[in-house]
Write a protein that holds these residues in place. Sequence first.
Motif, PDB file in Angstrom:
ATOM      1  N   GLY A   3       0.839  -1.191   0.000  1.00 27.10           N
ATOM      2  CA  GLY A   3       0.000   0.000   0.000  1.00 27.10           C
ATOM      3  C   GLY A   3       0.874   1.241   0.000  1.00 27.10           C
ATOM      4  N   THR A   4       0.278   2.353   0.377  1.00 25.28           N
ATOM      5  CA  THR A   4       0.982   3.634   0.414  1.00 25.28           C
ATOM      6  C   THR A   4       0.791   4.285   1.772  1.00 25.28           C
ATOM      7  OG1 THR A   4       0.631   3.976  -1.949  1.00 25.28           O
ATOM      8  CG2 THR A   4       1.181   5.916  -0.657  1.00 25.28           C
ATOM      9  N   GLY A   5       1.830   4.902   2.267  1.00 21.24           N
ATOM     10  CA  GLY A   5       1.748   5.654   3.513  1.00 21.24           C
ATOM     11  C   GLY A   5       2.612   6.893   3.422  1.00 21.24           C
ATOM     12  N   THR A   6       2.604   7.666   4.473  1.00 23.75           N
ATOM     13  CA  THR A   6       3.362   8.911   4.537  1.00 23.75           C
ATOM     14  C   THR A   6       4.364   8.839   5.685  1.00 23.75           C
ATOM     15  OG1 THR A   6       1.472  10.177   3.707  1.00 23.75           O
ATOM     16  CG2 THR A   6       3.195  11.414   4.852  1.00 23.75           C
ATOM     17  N   SER A  21      -9.256  12.404   5.394  1.00 24.07           N
ATOM     18  CA  SER A  21      -8.157  11.517   5.782  1.00 24.07           C
ATOM     19  C   SER A  21      -8.269  10.227   4.994  1.00 24.07           C
ATOM     20  CB  SER A  21      -8.209  11.256   7.296  1.00 24.07           C
ATOM     21  OG  SER A  21      -8.169  12.483   8.002  1.00 24.07           O
ATOM     22  N   ILE A  22      -7.759  10.267   3.786  1.00 22.16           N
ATOM     23  CA  ILE A  22      -7.910   9.182   2.821  1.00 22.16           C
ATOM     24  C   ILE A  22      -6.729   8.217   2.956  1.00 22.16           C
ATOM     25  CG2 ILE A  22      -8.020   8.700   0.325  1.00 22.16           C
ATOM     26  CD1 ILE A  22      -9.267  11.517   0.032  1.00 22.16           C
ATOM     27  N   PRO A  23      -6.940   6.895   2.740  1.00 19.65           N
ATOM     28  CA  PRO A  23      -5.824   5.955   2.783  1.00 19.65           C
ATOM     29  C   PRO A  23      -4.638   6.446   1.956  1.00 19.65           C
ATOM     30  CG  PRO A  23      -7.873   4.754   2.590  1.00 19.65           C
ATOM     31  CD  PRO A  23      -8.234   6.207   2.502  1.00 19.65           C
ATOM     32  N   GLY A  24      -3.440   6.282   2.516  1.00 22.54           N
ATOM     33  CA  GLY A  24      -2.235   6.865   1.939  1.00 22.54           C
ATOM     34  C   GLY A  24      -1.749   8.024   2.785  1.00 22.54           C
ATOM     35  N   SER A  25      -2.669   8.588   3.595  1.00 20.91           N
ATOM     36  CA  SER A  25      -2.323   9.701   4.481  1.00 20.91           C
ATOM     37  C   SER A  25      -1.804   9.228   5.829  1.00 20.91           C
ATOM     38  CB  SER A  25      -3.547  10.593   4.706  1.00 20.91           C
ATOM     39  OG  SER A  25      -4.022  11.133   3.493  1.00 20.91           O
ATOM     40  N   SER A  26      -1.869   7.944   6.097  1.00 23.14           N
ATOM     41  CA  SER A  26      -1.366   7.437   7.381  1.00 23.14           C
ATOM     42  C   SER A  26       0.079   7.863   7.594  1.00 23.14           C
ATOM     43  CB  SER A  26      -1.452   5.913   7.425  1.00 23.14           C
ATOM     44  OG  SER A  26      -2.783   5.483   7.477  1.00 23.14           O
ATOM     45  N   GLY A  27       0.360   8.437   8.753  1.00 28.67           N
ATOM     46  CA  GLY A  27       1.703   8.930   9.052  1.00 28.67           C
ATOM     47  C   GLY A  27       1.906  10.392   8.712  1.00 28.67           C
ATOM     48  N   SER A  28       0.878  11.054   8.191  1.00 30.01           N
ATOM     49  CA  SER A  28       1.012  12.458   7.796  1.00 30.01           C
ATOM     50  C   SER A  28       1.225  13.360   9.010  1.00 30.01           C
ATOM     51  CB  SER A  28      -0.243  12.929   7.061  1.00 30.01           C
ATOM     52  OG  SER A  28      -0.358  12.313   5.801  1.00 30.01           O
ATOM     53  N   PRO A  29       2.168  14.310   8.918  1.00 31.48           N
ATOM     54  CA  PRO A  29       2.303  15.302   9.986  1.00 31.48           C
ATOM     55  C   PRO A  29       1.157  16.302   9.920  1.00 31.48           C
ATOM     56  CG  PRO A  29       3.808  15.822   8.184  1.00 31.48           C
ATOM     57  CD  PRO A  29       3.161  14.510   7.848  1.00 31.48           C
ATOM     58  N   GLY A  80       0.752  14.825   2.919  1.00 34.74           N
ATOM     59  CA  GLY A  80       0.848  13.391   2.710  1.00 34.74           C
ATOM     60  C   GLY A  80       0.523  12.979   1.297  1.00 34.74           C
ATOM     61  N   TYR A  81       0.127  11.716   1.171  1.00 26.91           N
ATOM     62  CA  TYR A  81      -0.042  11.097  -0.140  1.00 26.91           C
ATOM     63  C   TYR A  81      -1.392  10.375  -0.209  1.00 26.91           C
ATOM     64  CZ  TYR A  81       4.831  12.264   0.084  1.00 26.91           C
ATOM     65  OH  TYR A  81       6.010  12.971   0.253  1.00 26.91           O
ATOM     66  N   PRO A  82      -2.509  11.138  -0.126  1.00 18.42           N
ATOM     67  CA  PRO A  82      -3.842  10.520  -0.123  1.00 18.42           C
ATOM     68  C   PRO A  82      -4.108   9.764  -1.420  1.00 18.42           C
ATOM     69  CG  PRO A  82      -4.002  12.891  -0.501  1.00 18.42           C
ATOM     70  CD  PRO A  82      -2.581  12.606  -0.138  1.00 18.42           C
ATOM     71  N   ASP A  83      -4.546   8.530  -1.260  1.00 19.80           N
ATOM     72  CA  ASP A  83      -4.839   7.684  -2.421  1.00 19.80           C
ATOM     73  C   ASP A  83      -3.626   7.580  -3.341  1.00 19.80           C
ATOM     74  OD1 ASP A  83      -6.583   5.963  -3.741  1.00 19.80           O
ATOM     75  OD2 ASP A  83      -7.291   7.513  -5.109  1.00 19.80           O
ATOM     76  N   ALA A  84      -2.423   7.644  -2.744  1.00 19.35           N
ATOM     77  CA  ALA A  84      -1.145   7.541  -3.462  1.00 19.35           C
ATOM     78  C   ALA A  84      -0.889   8.713  -4.402  1.00 19.35           C
ATOM     79  CB  ALA A  84      -1.052   6.218  -4.228  1.00 19.35           C
ATOM     80  N   LEU A  85      -1.624   9.818  -4.254  1.00 18.89           N
ATOM     81  CA  LEU A  85      -1.415  10.982  -5.112  1.00 18.89           C
ATOM     82  C   LEU A  85      -0.212  11.794  -4.632  1.00 18.89           C
ATOM     83  CD1 LEU A  85      -5.101  12.220  -5.532  1.00 18.89           C
ATOM     84  CD2 LEU A  85      -3.695  11.061  -7.243  1.00 18.89           C
ATOM     85  N   TRP A  86       0.575  12.314  -5.570  1.00 20.73           N
ATOM     86  CA  TRP A  86       1.701  13.179  -5.260  1.00 20.73           C
ATOM     87  C   TRP A  86       2.176  13.850  -6.533  1.00 20.73           C
ATOM     88  CZ3 TRP A  86       7.143  10.636  -4.973  1.00 20.73           C
ATOM     89  CH2 TRP A  86       7.218   9.549  -5.839  1.00 20.73           C
ATOM     90  N   ASP A  87       3.043  14.831  -6.374  1.00 21.73           N
ATOM     91  CA  ASP A  87       3.676  15.479  -7.512  1.00 21.73           C
ATOM     92  C   ASP A  87       4.904  14.653  -7.867  1.00 21.73           C
ATOM     93  OD1 ASP A  87       5.051  17.027  -9.324  1.00 21.73           O
ATOM     94  OD2 ASP A  87       5.029  18.867  -8.122  1.00 21.73           O
ATOM     95  N   THR A  88       4.739  13.714  -8.781  1.00 22.87           N
ATOM     96  CA  THR A  88       5.818  12.782  -9.124  1.00 22.87           C
ATOM     97  C   THR A  88       7.010  13.494  -9.751  1.00 22.87           C
ATOM     98  OG1 THR A  88       4.782  12.339 -11.266  1.00 22.87           O
ATOM     99  CG2 THR A  88       4.215  10.872  -9.448  1.00 22.87           C
ATOM    100  N   TYR A  89       6.761  14.586 -10.447  1.00 21.89           N
ATOM    101  CA  TYR A  89       7.832  15.300 -11.151  1.00 21.89           C
ATOM    102  C   TYR A  89       8.764  15.994 -10.171  1.00 21.89           C
ATOM    103  CZ  TYR A  89      10.019  18.313 -14.692  1.00 21.89           C
ATOM    104  OH  TYR A  89      10.913  18.958 -15.505  1.00 21.89           O
ATOM    105  N   ASN A  90       8.196  16.594  -9.130  1.00 19.68           N
ATOM    106  CA  ASN A  90       8.976  17.358  -8.158  1.00 19.68           C
ATOM    107  C   ASN A  90       9.127  16.658  -6.814  1.00 19.68           C
ATOM    108  OD1 ASN A  90       9.431  20.002  -9.617  1.00 19.68           O
ATOM    109  ND2 ASN A  90       7.205  19.880  -9.732  1.00 19.68           N
ATOM    110  N   ASN A  91       8.604  15.438  -6.696  1.00 18.83           N
ATOM    111  CA  ASN A  91       8.672  14.684  -5.439  1.00 18.83           C
ATOM    112  C   ASN A  91       8.126  15.500  -4.270  1.00 18.83           C
ATOM    113  OD1 ASN A  91       9.211  12.566  -3.669  1.00 18.83           O
ATOM    114  ND2 ASN A  91      11.303  13.255  -3.282  1.00 18.83           N
ATOM    115  N   LYS A  92       6.879  15.944  -4.413  1.00 22.31           N
ATOM    116  CA  LYS A  92       6.259  16.770  -3.380  1.00 22.31           C
ATOM    117  C   LYS A  92       4.916  16.163  -2.965  1.00 22.31           C
ATOM    118  CE  LYS A  92       9.243  20.171  -2.945  1.00 22.31           C
ATOM    119  NZ  LYS A  92      10.368  19.450  -3.569  1.00 22.31           N
ATOM    120  N   PRO A  93       4.540  16.349  -1.691  1.00 24.26           N
ATOM    121  CA  PRO A  93       3.289  15.790  -1.185  1.00 24.26           C
ATOM    122  C   PRO A  93       2.086  16.651  -1.546  1.00 24.26           C
ATOM    123  CG  PRO A  93       4.360  17.025   0.542  1.00 24.26           C
ATOM    124  CD  PRO A  93       5.290  17.079  -0.643  1.00 24.26           C
ATOM    125  N   ILE A  94       0.924  16.160  -1.180  1.00 16.13           N
ATOM    126  CA  ILE A  94      -0.325  16.904  -1.284  1.00 16.13           C
ATOM    127  C   ILE A  94      -0.588  17.547   0.079  1.00 16.13           C
ATOM    128  CG2 ILE A  94      -2.793  16.776  -1.782  1.00 16.13           C
ATOM    129  CD1 ILE A  94      -0.964  16.097  -4.162  1.00 16.13           C
TER     130      ILE A  94
END
Length: 278
Positions: A34-37, A194-202, A154-168
């Motif tokens: 899965g995905t986490g933060t 708080s969507i799956p993938g956000s676990s561990g988000s500050p 974090g990275y809700p539903d595994a979403l992120w800025d893949t080009y710049n390696n940045k979170p949502i």
Amino acid sequence: MRKDLSDRTSADMSISDLISSSTVKIETFDKNGGTGTGFFFDFNPQTPETLDSLAIVTNWHVVEEVKNGQFTLTKKDQNGEPLNTEHLTIFLENFESHWIPHPDAEIDLCILPIKSIRHLIKEDFFYGSFDASLIPSQEEIDTLCAIEEIIMLGYPDALWDTYNNKPIVRKGITATNPRLPYCGYEEFLIDAASIPGSSGSPILIYNIGQYLDRNDNHYFVKYRIFLLGILYEGPQFTAEGIIEKVPIKKKKIVTTQIPINLGAAINSSKILDFIGLI
């Protein structure tokens, strides 16, 4: 990412840029994949160049029983500036074994000391890190309002800025009073998706320009920032839907998990329980 940033970054590096460089996307594979933060925390920010006290913090359930996993870092140039489009992916076998669980098994936290995998990181990387100075003291907690504005990275539903390696980045409010232990536990609720993938988000209190305290005192500041907590759970409810199978008209019931835009967060002070374990 101390309150005084002058010795941590260049003059043109804003606090928001540092914050957006504080997290890593954790990807796990196999049956428990899965995905986490995760996010960087420095247990001794006086010696940042050694990386000996730097760790990644996330929820234990993100890494538990995971055989293989990885996270992505951003490279930096010779001046210490981030190369946002150049990345390092760190793949780890026996993923769970690299993480140190919280000494209290009921606390869903763990850390990965960077020094333990430094030999696998072949290039220098850029990061923004939190430290103990950003965890609110009891005196500071006592000044908080019952409702505070918060942000969550974090990275809700595994979403992120893949080009710049940045979170949502998400924005919300505290859904329960951050001064009070929610249901008797050292945690609080937030009103933010708080969507799956956000676990561990500050979860941060991040005020720019001004803020009010619980006594309605008005303060004008450059910024106020606290690491308030770590997301670990997003309560959901289920809904039954009906699918009709054509042409024989057999009916099947499906169950759907629907977020209710609430999240449960562990108080950031629990990170300090890892002191002595890193």
